[in-house]
Design an enzyme around this catalytic site. Structure first.
Site, PDB file in Angstrom:
ATOM      1  NE  ARG A  51     -37.260   7.780  -2.970  1.00  0.00           N
ATOM      2  CZ  ARG A  51     -36.219   7.802  -4.112  1.00  0.00           C
ATOM      3  NH1 ARG A  51     -36.319   6.647  -4.742  1.00  0.00           N
ATOM      4  NH2 ARG A  51     -35.683   8.896  -4.411  1.00  0.00           N
ATOM      5  CB  THR A  52     -42.228  12.421  -0.720  1.00  0.00           C
ATOM      6  OG1 THR A  52     -41.003  11.910  -0.274  1.00  0.00           O
ATOM      7  CG2 THR A  52     -43.079  12.838   0.122  1.00  0.00           C
ATOM      8  CE  LYS A  80     -48.412  33.588 -13.282  1.00  0.00           C
ATOM      9  NZ  LYS A  80     -49.968  33.426 -13.330  1.00  0.00           N
ATOM     10  NE  ARG A 101     -40.241  16.766  -0.412  1.00  0.00           N
ATOM     11  CZ  ARG A 101     -39.513  15.694  -0.567  1.00  0.00           C
ATOM     12  NH1 ARG A 101     -38.554  15.608  -1.765  1.00  0.00           N
ATOM     13  NH2 ARG A 101     -39.750  14.653   0.210  1.00  0.00           N
ATOM     14  CG  HIS A 129     -39.486  13.867   4.841  1.00  0.00           C
ATOM     15  ND1 HIS A 129     -40.862  13.448   4.823  1.00  0.00           N
ATOM     16  CD2 HIS A 129     -38.905  13.578   3.658  1.00  0.00           C
ATOM     17  CE1 HIS A 129     -40.667  12.926   3.528  1.00  0.00           C
ATOM     18  NE2 HIS A 129     -39.691  12.961   2.890  1.00  0.00           N
TER      19      HIS A 129
END
Ligand code: NCD
Length: 308
Positions: A51-52, A80, A101, A129
């Site tokens: 969703r986000t 890396k 995120r 959040h």
């Protein structure tokens, strides 16, 4: 430069403007369909998301802009060994705004400090959040008319659930709010939230284990998933995972006008037989997430002087 890292980065007044803009977008989408033409959002997702990430991308596309980014750490140079600080410096050359995120608490804050473009915290570990909170607030405002004098039940994993922490932070600024914190002992709200946010703002609250006894008094029931990925051992998760299951029978205990919210994804904590109940608004909530992210993108780009 204005970023959105914590839910408190917007004052109550700014939040009000943002939510009104989101409501205008909902009702007059065509007014906004080209406003971000030529602008790009980078979605930097080091943790799973449906969703986000996709609602940020849908939001920018709805505004006439474009999107770039990655959806796992493995497909980025993090694999890396590149630091987030270096990544965001580079992304600042490619995009106008970024949503990030990351599993580690505080990452969005670090990214913002090195960034040449507005940064949005799309979830940092078990911490915060804030855009889910904007989504939750728009849902409550649209369906309840406002935030004052509401009794909000938060149920499930209140320890690791970052959406819970951000929502408590934000709602603690409104008059007449009270919280019922429903969780097993092991998954209670962290001390820093209880003491520095709830108690510091003199918000009435109760910590209880029984969902049944809490139900009749609630205006909002905010259900959450037990956050498997944040547990230190699987056994503990298995013991906790089905601690609350909201089903049709339990809904009989609730008021006629109580709303059930859930940030999603759901696992077992809401039985699918609740989905048809008019009080179950979690899928509607996901739609509000697009409008509010559109409003947020516009607001932050304007603040940064990247949109007239
Ligand atoms: C939440 C999250 O990522 O914290 N999901 C979301 O963004 N809607 C809730 C969760 O994963 O349980």
């Amino acid at each position: 430069m204005k970023h959105l890292i914590s839910p408190l980065d917007f004052s109550v007044e700014e939040l009000d403007q943002l939510l009104s803009l989101a409501q205008d977008i909902e009702h007059h989408p065509s007014k906004y369909s080209n406003i971000c033409q030529g602008k790009k959002i980078a979605t930097l997702f080091y943790e799973p998301s449906t969703r986000t990430r996709l609602s940020f991308e849908a939001a920018m596309l709805n505004l006439g802009g474009s999107v770039l980014g990655f959806s796992s750490a493995n497909s980025s140079s993090a694999a890396k060994g590149e630091s987030v600080a270096d990544t965001i410096r580079v992304i600042s050359c490619y995009a106008d705004i970024a949503a990030i995120r990351h599993p580690k608490e505080g990452t969005a804050f670090v990214a913002a400090s090195k960034s040449g473009i507005p940064v949005i915290n799309a979830g940092d570990g078990g911490h915060q959040h804030p855009t889910q909170t904007l989504t939750d607030l728009l849902t409550i405002k649209s369906l309840k008319g406002g935030f004052e004098n509401l009794t909000i039940g938060l149920c499930g994993d209140l320890k690791f659930g970052r959406t819970v922490h951000s929502l408590i932070n934000s709602l603690s600024r409104y008059r007449g709010i009270s919280f019922v914190l429903i969780s097993p002992r092991e998954l209670r709200v962290p001390d820093y939230i209880r003491e520095n946010v709830i108690e510091a703002n003199h918000i009435p609250y109760q910590e209880v284990e029984s969902l049944d006894s809490a139900m009749p008094n609630l205006d909002i029931l905010y259900m959450t998933r037990v956050q498997r990925e944040r547990f230190f051992n699987e056994e503990e998760y298995l013991r906790m995972k089905d601690c609350y299951i909201l089903d049709k029978e339990k809904m009989k205990l609730a008021r006629e006008d109580m709303l059930v919210l859930h940030p999603l994804p759901r696992v077992n904590e809401i039985s699918v037989d609740v989905d048809d109940d008019p009080r179950a608004v979690y899928f509607k909530q996901a739609q509000y997430g697009v409008y509010v992210r559109m409003a947020l993108i516009i607001t932050l780009l304007k603040e940064a002087g990247r949109l007239c």
